[in-house]
Motif scaffolding. Sequence first.
Motif, PDB file in Angstrom:
ATOM      1  N   ILE A 258      10.499  -3.467   1.764  1.00 50.62           N
ATOM      2  CA  ILE A 258      10.886  -2.231   2.441  1.00 50.62           C
ATOM      3  C   ILE A 258      11.113  -2.475   3.939  1.00 50.62           C
ATOM      4  N   ASN A 259      10.263  -3.325   4.544  1.00 50.29           N
ATOM      5  CA  ASN A 259      10.361  -3.581   5.975  1.00 50.29           C
ATOM      6  C   ASN A 259      10.198  -5.076   6.251  1.00 50.29           C
ATOM      7  N   PRO A 260      11.252  -5.852   6.059  1.00 50.55           N
ATOM      8  CA  PRO A 260      11.156  -7.310   6.183  1.00 50.55           C
ATOM      9  C   PRO A 260      10.930  -7.820   7.611  1.00 50.55           C
ATOM     10  N   SER A 261      11.028  -6.954   8.612  1.00 50.20           N
ATOM     11  CA  SER A 261      10.842  -7.417   9.991  1.00 50.20           C
ATOM     12  C   SER A 261       9.370  -7.479  10.412  1.00 50.20           C
ATOM     13  N   LEU A 262       8.463  -7.006   9.576  1.00 47.53           N
ATOM     14  CA  LEU A 262       7.038  -7.026   9.927  1.00 47.53           C
ATOM     15  C   LEU A 262       6.489  -8.445   9.939  1.00 47.53           C
ATOM     16  N   ASP A 263       5.660  -8.739  10.935  1.00 47.44           N
ATOM     17  CA  ASP A 263       4.974 -10.031  10.911  1.00 47.44           C
ATOM     18  C   ASP A 263       3.815  -9.944   9.915  1.00 47.44           C
ATOM     19  N   THR A 264       3.250 -11.075   9.598  1.00 46.16           N
ATOM     20  CA  THR A 264       2.226 -11.132   8.547  1.00 46.16           C
ATOM     21  C   THR A 264       1.004 -10.283   8.878  1.00 46.16           C
ATOM     22  N   ALA A 265       0.590 -10.255  10.138  1.00 43.51           N
ATOM     23  CA  ALA A 265      -0.583  -9.458  10.516  1.00 43.51           C
ATOM     24  C   ALA A 265      -0.326  -7.970  10.284  1.00 43.51           C
ATOM     25  N   LYS A 266       0.822  -7.483  10.708  1.00 40.97           N
ATOM     26  CA  LYS A 266       1.142  -6.065  10.508  1.00 40.97           C
ATOM     27  C   LYS A 266       1.305  -5.755   9.028  1.00 40.97           C
ATOM     28  N   LEU A 267       1.890  -6.682   8.307  1.00 37.83           N
ATOM     29  CA  LEU A 267       2.049  -6.521   6.868  1.00 37.83           C
ATOM     30  C   LEU A 267       0.680  -6.427   6.184  1.00 37.83           C
ATOM     31  N   ALA A 268      -0.257  -7.258   6.612  1.00 35.05           N
ATOM     32  CA  ALA A 268      -1.609  -7.233   6.042  1.00 35.05           C
ATOM     33  C   ALA A 268      -2.312  -5.915   6.358  1.00 35.05           C
ATOM     34  N   VAL A 269      -2.147  -5.418   7.589  1.00 37.27           N
ATOM     35  CA  VAL A 269      -2.782  -4.145   7.961  1.00 37.27           C
ATOM     36  C   VAL A 269      -2.192  -3.007   7.150  1.00 37.27           C
ATOM     37  N   LEU A 270      -0.875  -2.967   7.007  1.00 40.68           N
ATOM     38  CA  LEU A 270      -0.255  -1.915   6.203  1.00 40.68           C
ATOM     39  C   LEU A 270      -0.685  -2.000   4.745  1.00 40.68           C
ATOM     40  N   THR A 271      -0.868  -3.202   4.243  1.00 35.70           N
ATOM     41  CA  THR A 271      -1.355  -3.378   2.874  1.00 35.70           C
ATOM     42  C   THR A 271      -2.766  -2.821   2.746  1.00 35.70           C
ATOM     43  N   ALA A 272      -3.613  -3.093   3.726  1.00 38.14           N
ATOM     44  CA  ALA A 272      -4.981  -2.568   3.715  1.00 38.14           C
ATOM     45  C   ALA A 272      -4.977  -1.040   3.804  1.00 38.14           C
ATOM     46  N   VAL A 273      -4.131  -0.490   4.672  1.00 43.19           N
ATOM     47  CA  VAL A 273      -4.027   0.969   4.804  1.00 43.19           C
ATOM     48  C   VAL A 273      -3.603   1.584   3.475  1.00 43.19           C
ATOM     49  N   ASN A 274      -2.618   0.992   2.817  1.00 45.03           N
ATOM     50  CA  ASN A 274      -2.172   1.484   1.513  1.00 45.03           C
ATOM     51  C   ASN A 274      -3.284   1.410   0.478  1.00 45.03           C
ATOM     52  N   ALA A 275      -4.027   0.314   0.469  1.00 42.47           N
ATOM     53  CA  ALA A 275      -5.109   0.139  -0.509  1.00 42.47           C
ATOM     54  C   ALA A 275      -6.208   1.175  -0.298  1.00 42.47           C
ATOM     55  N   VAL A 276      -6.588   1.405   0.948  1.00 43.99           N
ATOM     56  CA  VAL A 276      -7.637   2.387   1.225  1.00 43.99           C
ATOM     57  C   VAL A 276      -7.138   3.791   0.903  1.00 43.99           C
ATOM     58  N   HIS A 277      -5.876   4.069   1.201  1.00 45.80           N
ATOM     59  CA  HIS A 277      -5.302   5.368   0.844  1.00 45.80           C
ATOM     60  C   HIS A 277      -5.382   5.596  -0.667  1.00 45.80           C
ATOM     61  N   ASP A 278      -4.960   4.596  -1.437  1.00 45.73           N
ATOM     62  CA  ASP A 278      -5.017   4.704  -2.900  1.00 45.73           C
ATOM     63  C   ASP A 278      -6.449   4.907  -3.373  1.00 45.73           C
ATOM     64  N   TYR A 279      -7.392   4.168  -2.773  1.00 45.92           N
ATOM     65  CA  TYR A 279      -8.805   4.292  -3.134  1.00 45.92           C
ATOM     66  C   TYR A 279      -9.305   5.716  -2.872  1.00 45.92           C
ATOM     67  N   LEU A 280      -9.002   6.255  -1.697  1.00 44.92           N
ATOM     68  CA  LEU A 280      -9.481   7.599  -1.355  1.00 44.92           C
ATOM     69  C   LEU A 280      -8.876   8.670  -2.258  1.00 44.92           C
ATOM     70  N   LYS A 281      -7.601   8.520  -2.606  1.00 43.86           N
ATOM     71  CA  LYS A 281      -6.976   9.477  -3.515  1.00 43.86           C
ATOM     72  C   LYS A 281      -7.636   9.424  -4.896  1.00 43.86           C
ATOM     73  N   LEU A 282      -7.898   8.217  -5.389  1.00 46.01           N
ATOM     74  CA  LEU A 282      -8.563   8.082  -6.690  1.00 46.01           C
ATOM     75  C   LEU A 282      -9.991   8.626  -6.655  1.00 46.01           C
ATOM     76  N   LYS A 283     -10.686   8.379  -5.566  1.00 49.33           N
ATOM     77  CA  LYS A 283     -12.045   8.900  -5.411  1.00 49.33           C
ATOM     78  C   LYS A 283     -12.032  10.428  -5.417  1.00 49.33           C
ATOM     79  N   GLU A 284     -11.071  11.010  -4.725  1.00 45.80           N
ATOM     80  CA  GLU A 284     -10.927  12.464  -4.695  1.00 45.80           C
ATOM     81  C   GLU A 284     -10.639  13.013  -6.095  1.00 45.80           C
ATOM     82  N   GLU A 285      -9.739  12.358  -6.814  1.00 49.63           N
ATOM     83  CA  GLU A 285      -9.416  12.785  -8.175  1.00 49.63           C
ATOM     84  C   GLU A 285     -10.631  12.687  -9.090  1.00 49.63           C
ATOM     85  N   LEU A 286     -11.411  11.615  -8.946  1.00 46.24           N
ATOM     86  CA  LEU A 286     -12.621  11.449  -9.746  1.00 46.24           C
ATOM     87  C   LEU A 286     -13.616  12.576  -9.464  1.00 46.24           C
ATOM     88  N   GLU A 287     -13.798  12.896  -8.185  1.00 47.93           N
ATOM     89  CA  GLU A 287     -14.720  13.976  -7.829  1.00 47.93           C
ATOM     90  C   GLU A 287     -14.259  15.309  -8.412  1.00 47.93           C
TER      91      GLU A 287
END
Length: 86
Positions: A46-75
């Motif tokens: 989607i965004n090939p201009s990102l350096d690896t560090a920014k790509l890793a941070v965005l990946t972590a943000v996405n993972a935590v977002h998915d986790y929080l949404k699933l946790k909310e759904e479980l509750e």
Amino acid sequence: MSHDEKNRISVDIYGQSYSIVGRESTSHIRLVASMVDDKMREINTINPSLDTAKLAVLTAVNAVHDYLKLKEELEELENELKRLKG
């Protein structure tokens, strides 16, 4: 293998080799690494201009977002189950 024993496994994520130590099974660790790699590659597409560090941070943000949404759904499901049980 006891759940207290640690596994050490080498995995590749986004072209880099990492040694991961954990109590989960090696198949679980490989699955997690594979999912991180897939997400990094998806975001890079989607965004090939990102350096690896920014790509890793965005990946972590996405993972935590998915986790929080699933946790909310479980509750919500747990609350609905309690309500139905009366």
